[in-house]
Each structure stands twice: as C-alpha cells, then as structure tokens.
Design an enzyme around this catalytic site. Structure first.
Site, PDB file in Angstrom:
ATOM      1  N   ILE A  44     -10.991  -7.275 -13.093  1.00  0.00           N
ATOM      2  CA  ILE A  44     -12.224  -6.563 -12.722  1.00  0.00           C
ATOM      3  C   ILE A  44     -13.406  -7.204 -13.465  1.00  0.00           C
ATOM      4  O   ILE A  44     -13.386  -7.320 -14.690  1.00  0.00           O
ATOM      5  CB  ILE A  44     -12.108  -5.066 -13.094  1.00  0.00           C
ATOM      6  N   GLY A  83       0.780  -1.242   0.000  1.00  0.00           N
ATOM      7  CA  GLY A  83       0.000   0.000   0.000  1.00  0.00           C
ATOM      8  C   GLY A  83       0.803   1.279   0.000  1.00  0.00           C
ATOM      9  O   GLY A  83       0.272   2.340   0.328  1.00  0.00           O
ATOM     10  N   SER A  84       2.070   1.206  -0.399  1.00  0.00           N
ATOM     11  CA  SER A  84       2.856   2.451  -0.392  1.00  0.00           C
ATOM     12  C   SER A  84       2.324   3.427  -1.444  1.00  0.00           C
ATOM     13  O   SER A  84       2.273   4.639  -1.205  1.00  0.00           O
ATOM     14  CB  SER A  84       4.348   2.169  -0.597  1.00  0.00           C
ATOM     15  N   ASN A  85       1.891   2.925  -2.592  1.00  0.00           N
ATOM     16  CA  ASN A  85       1.288   3.824  -3.594  1.00  0.00           C
ATOM     17  C   ASN A  85      -0.049   4.359  -3.089  1.00  0.00           C
ATOM     18  O   ASN A  85      -0.346   5.543  -3.255  1.00  0.00           O
ATOM     19  CB  ASN A  85       1.072   3.087  -4.914  1.00  0.00           C
ATOM     20  N   HIS A 124       1.229  -0.370 -13.654  1.00  0.00           N
ATOM     21  CA  HIS A 124       2.013  -1.592 -13.828  1.00  0.00           C
ATOM     22  C   HIS A 124       3.492  -1.218 -13.754  1.00  0.00           C
ATOM     23  O   HIS A 124       3.913  -0.235 -14.378  1.00  0.00           O
ATOM     24  CB  HIS A 124       1.683  -2.223 -15.194  1.00  0.00           C
ATOM     25  N   LEU A 183      -4.621  -7.298  -7.775  1.00  0.00           N
ATOM     26  CA  LEU A 183      -4.230  -8.306  -8.770  1.00  0.00           C
ATOM     27  C   LEU A 183      -5.383  -9.038  -9.446  1.00  0.00           C
ATOM     28  O   LEU A 183      -5.161  -9.776 -10.394  1.00  0.00           O
ATOM     29  CB  LEU A 183      -3.311  -9.344  -8.107  1.00  0.00           C
TER      30      LEU A 183
HETATM   31  C1  GRF Z   1       3.348  -1.406  -7.489  1.00  0.00           C
HETATM   32  O1  GRF Z   1       4.636  -1.725  -7.898  1.00  0.00           O
HETATM   33  C2  GRF Z   1       2.427  -1.285  -8.664  1.00  0.00           C
HETATM   34  O2  GRF Z   1       3.073  -0.951  -9.840  1.00  0.00           O
HETATM   35  C3  GRF Z   1       1.831  -2.663  -8.790  1.00  0.00           C
HETATM   36  O3  GRF Z   1       1.734  -3.130  -7.486  1.00  0.00           O
HETATM   37  C4  GRF Z   1       2.733  -2.528  -6.681  1.00  0.00           C
HETATM   38  C5  GRF Z   1       2.082  -2.046  -5.431  1.00  0.00           C
HETATM   39  O4  GRF Z   1       3.040  -1.652  -4.476  1.00  0.00           O
HETATM   40  N1  GRF Z   1       0.601  -2.635  -9.524  1.00  0.00           N
HETATM   41  P1  GRF Z   1       2.533  -0.995  -3.134  1.00  0.00           P
HETATM   42  O5  GRF Z   1       1.555  -1.958  -2.479  1.00  0.00           O
HETATM   43  O6  GRF Z   1       1.883   0.291  -3.506  1.00  0.00           O
HETATM   44  O7  GRF Z   1       3.732  -0.768  -2.262  1.00  0.00           O
END
Ligand code: GRF
Length: 190
Positions: A88, A12-14, A104, A85
C-alpha cells in the site's frame, strides 16, 4: 454507517464472505471493491452481489492520487485487504493510519514477506516442519506482513499434510473468523 472498501485481486472467496456477512448489517457496509486484475474472479463475485468495483493498474496506484481521491469521495472509513498482493503506497497509508487490515494465511511473523502468498505459504510451513499453522489478521504498514497483529487462529499440521490440504484448513479458519474480526475491530471504539 461505517463504510468498508475491499481490496482483492484473486478468487475472492473471502471477499464474498465479508460482503455477505455485512449485507444485513445496519451499521457497517462494504461500499466498494478495488482490484488490480481485470480478469480476477472476485469481480464476478462482486457484480453478482451488487457491489460496485473499480479496476486500477500499477501506474494509477503508485503514481497518482486517484485511489485516495476515490476513497475520500466514497467516504470510506476502513480498507480491508482480502487477497491483495501489492504494497500500500504512502498516500493511502497516510489517509488511513491504523485503518487498513490484511489477512495472511499463516502464523506471522513466520512465513510472511514479499513473495510469500498462496500455496507458497503452505509449502513453507510444511518444509519447516511446523506442527501448526493458521491465520493472522493484522494492520497494514509500508512493509509486507509486518503490521501489528490483531488476531490469530491456529490449526494443526498433520504428518501427511500437503500444501493443498493445509490450504483447505486455513481457508476454513479464514471464513470462520475474518468478517467477525473486522466487525469487532471497526466497532471497537463505539
Ligand atoms: C487468502 O488465503 C488470504 O489469506 C490471502 O489471500 C487469499 C485470498 O483467497 N491474503 P481468496 O481470493 O479470498 O479465495
């Protein structure tokens, strides 16, 4: 107010960066986080950031209309996949045509498709001998990693690159661009 739903089931860092990016925005908000893993770290992040979250299982997602109903009830405008993952299903695609975005961690159309996630993507880039990798932000359709490309950013692959070091470079690009690209995309007609 544009209302975003985040779908994330990993670290969940993004997701965290997206939530923080829009926290002070008067026109766009992250309204809810949806997750298919009860023990995902993203749920802790969302709780700390005071974003409500919903955990669902495979049967709910693929065999009921519970998630589309929830999205409608919450007046969600766009779905953002950030480490989610599962494909949908059609009931959700039909409700949000062209309004679902994924990130991605490579330069699609290479190194995408079913099973191509996490460190496997970076291993694939290095094994192929590619001289560059990066991120692809794309719209989502019924297949893995095939929707139209909205944005790409690149980074070099060094001769001594490891999957882990490449993951770090790609994460840096994700944190730099994803929220900004979401903002531009959802406000493009305004
Ligand atoms: C990211 O690398 C994104 O590109 C992919 O999943 C990863 C999620 O990383 N779809 P995080 O959970 O946000 O750390």
């Amino acid at each position: 107010m544009l209302r975003l739903a985040l779908f994330a089931s990993g670290n969940g860092s993004n997701a965290q960066r997206i939530i923080e990016y829009f926290a002070e925005n008067p026109a766009i908000e992250v309204s809810i986080l949806l997750c298919n893993k009860p023990d995902a770290h993203v749920l802790t992040r969302a709780a700390l950031l005071k974003i409500p979250s919903i955990v669902f299982n495979r049967a709910t997602f693929y065999e009921t209309d519970d998630i589309p109903e929830l999205l409608k009830t919450n007046r969600i405008d766009y779905l953002i996949l950030a480490g989610f993952l599962w494909l949908i299903p059609h009931n959700i695609l039909a409700l949000y045509p062209g309004k679902i975005i994924n990130i991605h961690p490579a330069l699609l159309p290479k190194h995408g498709g079913k099973g191509m996630y996490g460190i496997k993507v970076h291993q694939s880039v290095i094994s192929a001998g590619d001289s560059e990798s990066g991120i692809t932000i794309h719209s989502v359709d019924a297949n893995y990693d095939e929707g139209s490309i909205i944005f790409q950013a690149k980074c070099p692959v060094s001769p001594n690159e490891t999957p882990e070091s490449l993951a770090g470079k790609v994460h840096t690009l994700e944190y730099r661009y994803f929220a900004e690209v979401i903002e531009k995309f959802v406000t493009r007609d305004t």
